[in-house]
Motif scaffolding. Structure first.
Motif, PDB file in Angstrom:
ATOM      1  N   TRP A   1       0.867  -1.181   0.000  1.00  0.00           N
ATOM      2  CA  TRP A   1       0.000   0.000   0.000  1.00  0.00           C
ATOM      3  C   TRP A   1       0.897   1.221   0.000  1.00  0.00           C
ATOM      4  O   TRP A   1       1.807   1.348   0.823  1.00  0.00           O
ATOM      5  CB  TRP A   1      -0.883   0.003   1.247  1.00  0.00           C
ATOM      6  N   SER A   2       0.662   2.139  -0.932  1.00  0.00           N
ATOM      7  CA  SER A   2       1.501   3.335  -1.007  1.00  0.00           C
ATOM      8  C   SER A   2       0.728   4.471  -1.658  1.00  0.00           C
ATOM      9  O   SER A   2       0.033   4.275  -2.660  1.00  0.00           O
ATOM     10  CB  SER A   2       2.767   3.053  -1.832  1.00  0.00           C
ATOM     11  N   GLY A   3       0.887   5.664  -1.105  1.00  0.00           N
ATOM     12  CA  GLY A   3       0.310   6.849  -1.709  1.00  0.00           C
ATOM     13  C   GLY A   3       1.244   7.546  -2.680  1.00  0.00           C
ATOM     14  O   GLY A   3       0.893   8.579  -3.250  1.00  0.00           O
ATOM     15  N   ALA A   4       2.425   6.972  -2.897  1.00  0.00           N
ATOM     16  CA  ALA A   4       3.450   7.661  -3.689  1.00  0.00           C
ATOM     17  C   ALA A   4       3.032   7.882  -5.132  1.00  0.00           C
ATOM     18  O   ALA A   4       3.232   8.963  -5.690  1.00  0.00           O
ATOM     19  CB  ALA A   4       4.759   6.870  -3.636  1.00  0.00           C
TER      20      ALA A   4
ATOM     21  N   THR B   1       8.588   5.231   6.967  1.00  0.00           N
ATOM     22  CA  THR B   1       9.966   5.575   7.320  1.00  0.00           C
ATOM     23  C   THR B   1       9.992   6.872   8.106  1.00  0.00           C
ATOM     24  O   THR B   1       8.983   7.579   8.223  1.00  0.00           O
ATOM     25  CB  THR B   1      10.828   5.709   6.055  1.00  0.00           C
ATOM     26  N   GLU B   2      11.168   7.210   8.633  1.00  0.00           N
ATOM     27  CA  GLU B   2      11.290   8.434   9.433  1.00  0.00           C
ATOM     28  C   GLU B   2      10.910   9.666   8.625  1.00  0.00           C
ATOM     29  O   GLU B   2      10.354  10.622   9.168  1.00  0.00           O
ATOM     30  CB  GLU B   2      12.724   8.582   9.950  1.00  0.00           C
ATOM     31  N   ASP B   3      11.204   9.657   7.321  1.00  0.00           N
ATOM     32  CA  ASP B   3      10.848  10.772   6.458  1.00  0.00           C
ATOM     33  C   ASP B   3       9.964  10.262   5.334  1.00  0.00           C
ATOM     34  O   ASP B   3      10.456   9.826   4.288  1.00  0.00           O
ATOM     35  CB  ASP B   3      12.100  11.430   5.878  1.00  0.00           C
ATOM     36  N   PRO B   4       8.624  10.280   5.510  1.00  0.00           N
ATOM     37  CA  PRO B   4       7.721   9.740   4.500  1.00  0.00           C
ATOM     38  C   PRO B   4       7.828  10.436   3.151  1.00  0.00           C
ATOM     39  O   PRO B   4       7.391   9.890   2.138  1.00  0.00           O
ATOM     40  CB  PRO B   4       6.330   9.954   5.119  1.00  0.00           C
TER      41      PRO B   4
ATOM     42  N   ALA C   1       4.531   9.707  14.667  1.00  0.00           N
ATOM     43  CA  ALA C   1       4.559  10.903  13.828  1.00  0.00           C
ATOM     44  C   ALA C   1       3.682  10.729  12.601  1.00  0.00           C
ATOM     45  O   ALA C   1       3.053  11.689  12.126  1.00  0.00           O
ATOM     46  CB  ALA C   1       6.003  11.203  13.406  1.00  0.00           C
ATOM     47  N   TYR C   2       3.607   9.522  12.087  1.00  0.00           N
ATOM     48  CA  TYR C   2       2.790   9.253  10.907  1.00  0.00           C
ATOM     49  C   TYR C   2       1.326   9.047  11.284  1.00  0.00           C
ATOM     50  O   TYR C   2       0.413   9.481  10.572  1.00  0.00           O
ATOM     51  CB  TYR C   2       3.325   8.008  10.205  1.00  0.00           C
ATOM     52  N   LEU C   3       1.102   8.400  12.408  1.00  0.00           N
ATOM     53  CA  LEU C   3      -0.259   8.047  12.814  1.00  0.00           C
ATOM     54  C   LEU C   3      -1.089   9.261  13.199  1.00  0.00           C
ATOM     55  O   LEU C   3      -2.313   9.256  13.043  1.00  0.00           O
ATOM     56  CB  LEU C   3      -0.181   7.068  13.994  1.00  0.00           C
TER      57      LEU C   3
ATOM     58  N   LEU D   1      10.471   6.811  -2.582  1.00  0.00           N
ATOM     59  CA  LEU D   1       9.927   5.457  -2.565  1.00  0.00           C
ATOM     60  C   LEU D   1      10.778   4.567  -1.658  1.00  0.00           C
ATOM     61  O   LEU D   1      11.992   4.467  -1.850  1.00  0.00           O
ATOM     62  CB  LEU D   1       9.920   4.902  -3.992  1.00  0.00           C
ATOM     63  N   PRO D   2      10.187   3.892  -0.685  1.00  0.00           N
ATOM     64  CA  PRO D   2      10.962   3.055   0.247  1.00  0.00           C
ATOM     65  C   PRO D   2      11.322   1.693  -0.358  1.00  0.00           C
ATOM     66  O   PRO D   2      10.916   0.636   0.139  1.00  0.00           O
ATOM     67  CB  PRO D   2      10.018   2.924   1.449  1.00  0.00           C
ATOM     68  N   ARG D   3      12.083   1.727  -1.431  1.00  0.00           N
ATOM     69  CA  ARG D   3      12.362   0.499  -2.169  1.00  0.00           C
ATOM     70  C   ARG D   3      13.201  -0.485  -1.362  1.00  0.00           C
ATOM     71  O   ARG D   3      13.014  -1.700  -1.477  1.00  0.00           O
ATOM     72  CB  ARG D   3      13.015   0.834  -3.510  1.00  0.00           C
TER      73      ARG D   3
END
Length: 293
Positions: free
Chosen positions: A13-16, A272-275, A205-207, A279-281
């Motif tokens: 799942w990704s909003g990127a 990740t710490e910096d959304p 931080a994301y939640l 892309l968190p590949r």
């Protein structure tokens, strides 16, 4: 149900992709096509496009992949008409048969200006899809269902449910409401960090953005959490329930909890710490090695 077979057991799942394709689309580069192709090669069953994607966004991703199912996770019914969605979906289906799944949701009153009577609105939208010139079959659509009534609608008028920000316990209740046949494909957030204090800070931080939305907090309160749990980014108890935190083994354990509770498919969101860093590949590769190897 055939759609269950098509999406696999593990997805991303990704909003990127939706974020990059939004506006004039100038932010969308070849890196997104390359990342989608890699997810395909790694063996993920489905890429869920977050951030309220249009059906047209899926067409771009499908063109970059060979096997991967692409799903909207979710498309807001307030920002599209049923007729337009059905027509766009038909075009995508002709170009990429059997590889697109339409995920629909009612979004949130805080971000959808036309928000009113969400259950009735979803029911009417589904009726519009049924009556379109090229209808969207029930088995090709899922609902972002959290509460009992929307889960019943997902059972009766869709292939099943794609709940977001839920626990394994909610998954068990959703399975009971849906019954054994319909698809149940919850989303699960992941922070790959063995420093649990730091992982919880990243998660919190994301939640926090989601805990400002009553649909989510209401569902969490129905699930047994308290007002204290949903304040200030969420308590440790809440964070540990809705995230998989730690190394790959921890993610496998948490994912198995969702499967044991009745999920057919789990859509993993790497946080990740910096959304906004991209892309968190690397994280996707680690998840594929642990869960798809």
């Amino acid at each position: 149900m055939a759609q269950r077979d098509g999406i696999g057991r593990i997805g991303v799942w990704s909003g990127a992709w939706s974020s990059a394709l939004g506006g004039d689309g100038s932010a969308y580069t070849g890196a997104y096509d390359e990342a989608a192709a890699e997810l395909d090669e790694l063996g993920f069953g489905t890429l869920w496009l977050g951030a309220n994607p249009s059906v047209g966004y899926a067409a771009r991703v499908l063109a970059a992949t060979r096997r991967l199912t692409v799903a909207t996770g979710i498309l807001s019914i307030w920002e599209h008409t049923a007729a337009d969605v059905a027509a766009q979906r038909a075009e995508v289906e002709r170009a990429h048969p059997g590889r697109f799944l339409l995920g629909l949701g009612v979004s949130h009153s805080a971000i959808a200006p036309r928000y009113a009577r969400p259950y009735s609105a979803m029911r009417d939208f589904l009726t519009g899809l049924d009556g379109a010139a090229e209808p969207v079959p029930a088995e090709r659509r899922v609902l972002a269902a959290l509460g009992p009534r929307m889960l019943e609608l997902a059972r009766d008028r869709a292939a099943g449910a794609h709940p977001y920000l839920v626990t394994a316990e909610h998954t068990a209740h959703a399975r009971e409401a849906l019954g054994p046949g319909p698809l149940l494909a919850p989303e699960l957030k992941v922070v790959l960090d063995t420093d649990l204090d730091r992982a919880r800070a990243t998660a919190r931080a994301y939640l926090g953005r989601y805990l400002a939305l009553p649909n989510y907090t209401g569902n969490l309160l129905r699930s047994g959490f308290t007002e204290d749990d949903v304040r200030e980014g969420g308590s440790d108890r809440l964070v540990d329930a809705v995230f998989a935190l730690g190394d790959e083994k921890a993610v496998v354990r948490k994912t198995e909890e969702f499967f044991a509770a009745g999920a057919d498919h789990v859509a993993l969101q790497a946080v990740t710490e910096d959304p906004l860093a991209g892309l968190p590949r690397a994280e996707w590769r680690r998840l594929a090695g642990a869960l798809l190897g």
